[in-house]
Design an enzyme around this catalytic site. Structure first.
Site, PDB file in Angstrom:
ATOM      1  N   LYS A   9      -4.362 -14.506  19.828  1.00  0.00           N
ATOM      2  CA  LYS A   9      -3.077 -14.313  19.152  1.00  0.00           C
ATOM      3  C   LYS A   9      -2.138 -13.447  20.008  1.00  0.00           C
ATOM      4  O   LYS A   9      -2.573 -12.811  20.970  1.00  0.00           O
ATOM      5  CB  LYS A   9      -3.332 -13.691  17.770  1.00  0.00           C
ATOM      6  CG  LYS A   9      -4.144 -14.606  16.830  1.00  0.00           C
ATOM      7  CD  LYS A   9      -4.297 -13.988  15.445  1.00  0.00           C
ATOM      8  CE  LYS A   9      -5.069 -14.926  14.522  1.00  0.00           C
ATOM      9  NZ  LYS A   9      -5.150 -14.394  13.135  1.00  0.00           N
ATOM     10  N   TYR A  49      -0.326 -23.189  10.026  1.00  0.00           N
ATOM     11  CA  TYR A  49      -0.884 -22.390   8.921  1.00  0.00           C
ATOM     12  C   TYR A  49      -0.499 -22.953   7.551  1.00  0.00           C
ATOM     13  O   TYR A  49      -0.474 -22.210   6.572  1.00  0.00           O
ATOM     14  CB  TYR A  49      -0.441 -20.937   9.041  1.00  0.00           C
ATOM     15  CG  TYR A  49      -1.285 -20.106   9.990  1.00  0.00           C
ATOM     16  CD1 TYR A  49      -2.662 -19.944   9.774  1.00  0.00           C
ATOM     17  CD2 TYR A  49      -0.720 -19.448  11.081  1.00  0.00           C
ATOM     18  CE1 TYR A  49      -3.439 -19.165  10.623  1.00  0.00           C
ATOM     19  CE2 TYR A  49      -1.497 -18.670  11.940  1.00  0.00           C
ATOM     20  CZ  TYR A  49      -2.851 -18.528  11.701  1.00  0.00           C
ATOM     21  OH  TYR A  49      -3.627 -17.759  12.523  1.00  0.00           O
ATOM     22  N   PHE A  57       1.155 -13.373   2.565  1.00  0.00           N
ATOM     23  CA  PHE A  57       1.328 -12.956   3.960  1.00  0.00           C
ATOM     24  C   PHE A  57       1.810 -14.083   4.874  1.00  0.00           C
ATOM     25  O   PHE A  57       1.914 -13.907   6.087  1.00  0.00           O
ATOM     26  CB  PHE A  57       0.022 -12.347   4.514  1.00  0.00           C
ATOM     27  CG  PHE A  57      -1.198 -13.239   4.409  1.00  0.00           C
ATOM     28  CD1 PHE A  57      -1.430 -14.253   5.335  1.00  0.00           C
ATOM     29  CD2 PHE A  57      -2.124 -13.064   3.380  1.00  0.00           C
ATOM     30  CE1 PHE A  57      -2.541 -15.074   5.254  1.00  0.00           C
ATOM     31  CE2 PHE A  57      -3.249 -13.878   3.280  1.00  0.00           C
ATOM     32  CZ  PHE A  57      -3.452 -14.880   4.223  1.00  0.00           C
ATOM     33  N   ARG A  85     -17.001 -17.918  14.764  1.00  0.00           N
ATOM     34  CA  ARG A  85     -16.571 -16.988  13.703  1.00  0.00           C
ATOM     35  C   ARG A  85     -17.433 -15.728  13.712  1.00  0.00           C
ATOM     36  O   ARG A  85     -16.956 -14.636  13.417  1.00  0.00           O
ATOM     37  CB  ARG A  85     -16.552 -17.678  12.340  1.00  0.00           C
ATOM     38  CG  ARG A  85     -15.400 -18.691  12.230  1.00  0.00           C
ATOM     39  CD  ARG A  85     -15.234 -19.268  10.854  1.00  0.00           C
ATOM     40  NE  ARG A  85     -14.728 -18.309   9.880  1.00  0.00           N
ATOM     41  CZ  ARG A  85     -13.421 -18.073   9.666  1.00  0.00           C
ATOM     42  NH1 ARG A  85     -12.502 -18.691  10.367  1.00  0.00           N
ATOM     43  NH2 ARG A  85     -13.057 -17.214   8.734  1.00  0.00           N
ATOM     44  N   THR A  91     -12.211 -11.157   9.047  1.00  0.00           N
ATOM     45  CA  THR A  91     -10.741 -11.148   9.138  1.00  0.00           C
ATOM     46  C   THR A  91     -10.216  -9.714   9.246  1.00  0.00           C
ATOM     47  O   THR A  91      -9.378  -9.412  10.089  1.00  0.00           O
ATOM     48  CB  THR A  91     -10.135 -11.800   7.865  1.00  0.00           C
ATOM     49  OG1 THR A  91     -10.787 -13.046   7.636  1.00  0.00           O
ATOM     50  CG2 THR A  91      -8.648 -11.999   8.017  1.00  0.00           C
ATOM     51  N   ARG A 102     -13.108  -8.737  16.836  1.00  0.00           N
ATOM     52  CA  ARG A 102     -12.143  -8.051  15.968  1.00  0.00           C
ATOM     53  C   ARG A 102     -12.516  -6.581  15.783  1.00  0.00           C
ATOM     54  O   ARG A 102     -11.646  -5.712  15.791  1.00  0.00           O
ATOM     55  CB  ARG A 102     -12.035  -8.785  14.635  1.00  0.00           C
ATOM     56  CG  ARG A 102     -11.213 -10.076  14.773  1.00  0.00           C
ATOM     57  CD  ARG A 102     -11.339 -10.955  13.565  1.00  0.00           C
ATOM     58  NE  ARG A 102     -10.355 -12.034  13.550  1.00  0.00           N
ATOM     59  CZ  ARG A 102     -10.410 -13.048  12.698  1.00  0.00           C
ATOM     60  NH1 ARG A 102     -11.403 -13.130  11.816  1.00  0.00           N
ATOM     61  NH2 ARG A 102      -9.484 -13.995  12.729  1.00  0.00           N
ATOM     62  N   ASN A 112      -5.150  -9.465  14.362  1.00  0.00           N
ATOM     63  CA  ASN A 112      -6.606  -9.392  14.545  1.00  0.00           C
ATOM     64  C   ASN A 112      -7.096 -10.208  15.751  1.00  0.00           C
ATOM     65  O   ASN A 112      -8.219 -10.687  15.782  1.00  0.00           O
ATOM     66  CB  ASN A 112      -7.324  -9.785  13.247  1.00  0.00           C
ATOM     67  CG  ASN A 112      -6.943 -11.167  12.754  1.00  0.00           C
ATOM     68  OD1 ASN A 112      -6.176 -11.881  13.403  1.00  0.00           O
ATOM     69  ND2 ASN A 112      -7.488 -11.559  11.626  1.00  0.00           N
ATOM     70  N   HIS A 115      -8.090 -16.257  16.441  1.00  0.00           N
ATOM     71  CA  HIS A 115      -8.229 -17.221  15.345  1.00  0.00           C
ATOM     72  C   HIS A 115      -9.381 -18.154  15.663  1.00  0.00           C
ATOM     73  O   HIS A 115      -9.607 -18.496  16.821  1.00  0.00           O
ATOM     74  CB  HIS A 115      -6.949 -18.064  15.202  1.00  0.00           C
ATOM     75  CG  HIS A 115      -7.163 -19.320  14.408  1.00  0.00           C
ATOM     76  ND1 HIS A 115      -7.100 -19.341  13.043  1.00  0.00           N
ATOM     77  CD2 HIS A 115      -7.499 -20.574  14.796  1.00  0.00           C
ATOM     78  CE1 HIS A 115      -7.390 -20.583  12.624  1.00  0.00           C
ATOM     79  NE2 HIS A 115      -7.628 -21.336  13.665  1.00  0.00           N
ATOM     80  N   GLU A 126      -6.755 -28.771  13.686  1.00  0.00           N
ATOM     81  CA  GLU A 126      -6.211 -27.748  14.591  1.00  0.00           C
ATOM     82  C   GLU A 126      -6.301 -28.180  16.058  1.00  0.00           C
ATOM     83  O   GLU A 126      -5.383 -27.925  16.840  1.00  0.00           O
ATOM     84  CB  GLU A 126      -6.950 -26.424  14.366  1.00  0.00           C
ATOM     85  CG  GLU A 126      -6.646 -25.852  12.981  1.00  0.00           C
ATOM     86  CD  GLU A 126      -7.434 -24.590  12.649  1.00  0.00           C
ATOM     87  OE1 GLU A 126      -8.251 -24.135  13.493  1.00  0.00           O
ATOM     88  OE2 GLU A 126      -7.233 -24.063  11.545  1.00  0.00           O
TER      89      GLU A 126
HETATM   90  P1  ATP Z   1      -8.051 -17.049  11.250  1.00  0.00           P
HETATM   91  O1  ATP Z   1      -7.681 -18.205  10.362  1.00  0.00           O
HETATM   92  O2  ATP Z   1      -6.860 -16.451  11.962  1.00  0.00           O
HETATM   93  O3  ATP Z   1      -9.183 -17.349  12.147  1.00  0.00           O
HETATM   94  P2  ATP Z   1      -9.529 -15.941   9.119  1.00  0.00           P
HETATM   95  O4  ATP Z   1     -10.010 -17.331   8.873  1.00  0.00           O
HETATM   96  O5  ATP Z   1     -10.536 -14.860   9.298  1.00  0.00           O
HETATM   97  O6  ATP Z   1      -8.561 -15.867  10.348  1.00  0.00           O
HETATM   98  P3  ATP Z   1      -7.605 -16.390   7.006  1.00  0.00           P
HETATM   99  O7  ATP Z   1      -7.928 -16.056   5.600  1.00  0.00           O
HETATM  100  O8  ATP Z   1      -7.635 -17.810   7.438  1.00  0.00           O
HETATM  101  O9  ATP Z   1      -8.539 -15.494   7.956  1.00  0.00           O
HETATM  102  O10 ATP Z   1      -6.165 -15.774   7.324  1.00  0.00           O
HETATM  103  C1  ATP Z   1      -5.431 -16.220   8.430  1.00  0.00           C
HETATM  104  C2  ATP Z   1      -4.803 -15.042   9.105  1.00  0.00           C
HETATM  105  O11 ATP Z   1      -3.836 -14.466   8.229  1.00  0.00           O
HETATM  106  C3  ATP Z   1      -5.753 -13.868   9.413  1.00  0.00           C
HETATM  107  O12 ATP Z   1      -6.462 -14.032  10.607  1.00  0.00           O
HETATM  108  C4  ATP Z   1      -4.784 -12.731   9.520  1.00  0.00           C
HETATM  109  O13 ATP Z   1      -4.085 -12.747  10.774  1.00  0.00           O
HETATM  110  C5  ATP Z   1      -3.802 -13.065   8.417  1.00  0.00           C
HETATM  111  N1  ATP Z   1      -4.199 -12.435   7.144  1.00  0.00           N
HETATM  112  C6  ATP Z   1      -5.241 -12.766   6.352  1.00  0.00           C
HETATM  113  N2  ATP Z   1      -5.322 -11.986   5.263  1.00  0.00           N
HETATM  114  C7  ATP Z   1      -4.280 -11.140   5.363  1.00  0.00           C
HETATM  115  C8  ATP Z   1      -3.772 -10.073   4.555  1.00  0.00           C
HETATM  116  N3  ATP Z   1      -4.380  -9.737   3.405  1.00  0.00           N
HETATM  117  N4  ATP Z   1      -2.683  -9.418   4.984  1.00  0.00           N
HETATM  118  C9  ATP Z   1      -2.056  -9.759   6.140  1.00  0.00           C
HETATM  119  N5  ATP Z   1      -2.470 -10.758   6.956  1.00  0.00           N
HETATM  120  C10 ATP Z   1      -3.558 -11.427   6.572  1.00  0.00           C
HETATM  121 MG    MG Z   2      -8.680 -18.994   8.741  1.00  0.00          MG
END
Ligand code: ATP
Ligand code: MG
Length: 138
Positions: A9, A49, A57, A85, A91, A102, A112, A115, A126
Site C-alpha cells: 500500500k 474495494y 471507512f 494472510r 488487519t 503488519r 497497514n 493487502h 483482484e
Molecule cells: P486487506 O483487504 O487490505 O488485505 P483485510 O482483509 O485484513 O485487509 P478488510 O476488512 O478487507 O481487511 O479491510 C480492508 C482495508 O480497509 C484494511 O486493510 C484497512 O486498510 C482498512 N480498514 C479495515 N477496517 C478498518 C477500520 N475499522 N478503520 C479504518 N480502516 C479500516
Molecule cells: Mg480484505
C-alpha cells in the site's frame, strides 16, 4: 496450487518497505508471478474495494489507496491465500502476531502496509483487475 493478489500500500511504498515485504515473500514458499507499480485513481480504488462500499471507512480507505503509488503482485503457492494472510497478520496491527508484516511495520488500522485477497473468488477478481494473462508469468 493457488494464486492471490498482494498490494504494498502507499504507506509501505512511501516508507521504503517494498524491499522488506518482498524479502519476506522470497523467504516464504510463495512465488512472485507478476509485479508492477501503479498509482490508482479514486474510481479505480473504489472499483477495487467495491465490496467495502457500505463500510464507514470506504471513503478514507480509497483516499489513502490513491495517496501514492502501490506495488501490485500475483503470488502463487500451496494455500497461497491463507499463507499470505498469515504472513501479513491481522488487519489491526495491534492484534497481529509477532513476526508478521503488519505487526512489524504497520502504524495504523488503515495504513497497514499490505493487502491480500481473502478468498479464491476475490483473488480471481483482484488479479484480473490489475493484470492480463500475458503479464502473469507461469
Ligand atoms: P486487506 O483487504 O487490505 O488485505 P483485510 O482483509 O485484513 O485487509 P478488510 O476488512 O478487507 O481487511 O479491510 C480492508 C482495508 O480497509 C484494511 O486493510 C484497512 O486498510 C482498512 N480498514 C479495515 N477496517 C478498518 C477500520 N475499522 N478503520 C479504518 N480502516 C479500516
Ligand atoms: Mg480484505
Amino acid at each position: 496450487m493457488e494464486r492471490t493478489l498482494s498490494i504494498i500500500k502507499p504507506d509501505g511504498v512511501n516508507r521504503g518497505l517494498i524491499g522488506g515485504v518482498i524479502k519476506r515473500l522470497e523467504s516464504s514458499s510463495l512465488k512472485i508471478l507478476a509485479m508492477k507499480m501503479i498509482w490508482m485513481t479514486k474510481p479505480q480504488a473504489e472499483g477495487f474495494y467495491a465490496v467495502h462500499k457500505e463500510r464507514p471507512f470506504f471513503d478514507s480507505l480509497t483516499d489513502f489507496m490513491t495517496s501514492g503509488p502501490v506495488v501490485v503482485m500475483v503470488l502463487e503457492g500451496e494455500n497461497a491465500i491463507e499463507k499470505y494472510r498469515k504472513l501479513m497478520g491481522a488487519t489491526d496491527y495491534k492484534e497481529a502476531e509477532e513476526g508478521t508484516i503488519r505487526r512489524d511495520f504497520a502504524t495504523d488500522i488503515e495504513k497497514n502496509v499490505v493487502h491480500g485477497s481473502d478468498s479464491p473468488e476475490s483473488a480471481a477478481f483482484e488479479m484480473g483487475y490489475f493484470f492480463n494473462s500475458f503479464e502473469i508469468v507461469g
